[in-house]
Design a protein around this motif. Structure first.
Motif: not given
Length: 113
Positions: A44-45, A76-78, A90-91, A96-97
């Motif tokens: 979702t990012h 991006h490592k979410a 995540f920053p 959510d999925l």
């Protein structure tokens, strides 16, 4: 909502993930120590395919002291909980999925979408 065959148990080794398309929706199916989970495959990012990321299994942290799993986006490592689809790290806040029920019948995996 319908039940759809996505693969056989032998198609996903423990600690592995598989991308399946069900009714035009990309779904990620994960095997965490013999338990199967399904979520949306698209991060979702930035829209990465999560099946191209990694699945981190952690012993003793799941329900009943079993293994739990975290899907880590390869871009991006979410990090998302594979059982619930909830963002765990995540920053920035992102959605959510979606998560889906997986059933196993005669060695075949079915997802309810």
């Amino acid at each position: 909502m319908g039940r759809h065959l996505v693969c056989s148990e032998s198609d996903i080794a423990s600690g592995g993930m598989l991308k399946a398309t069900v009714n035009g929706l990309d779904i990620l199916v994960a095997n965490v120590d013999g338990s199967y989970y399904a979520t949306d495959d698209t991060c979702t990012h930035s829209g990465a395919s999560l099946s191209e990321g990694t699945l981190r299994q952690e012993e003793g942290k799941g329900e009943g002291g079993g293994a739990c799993g975290t899907i880590v986006c390869g871009w991006h490592k979410a990090e998302f909980d594979c059982a619930t689809g909830k963002l765990s790290k995540f920053p920035a806040p992102i959605r959510d999925l979606g998560s889906y029920k997986v059933t196993v019948e005669s060695g075949s995996l079915f997802v309810e979408v």
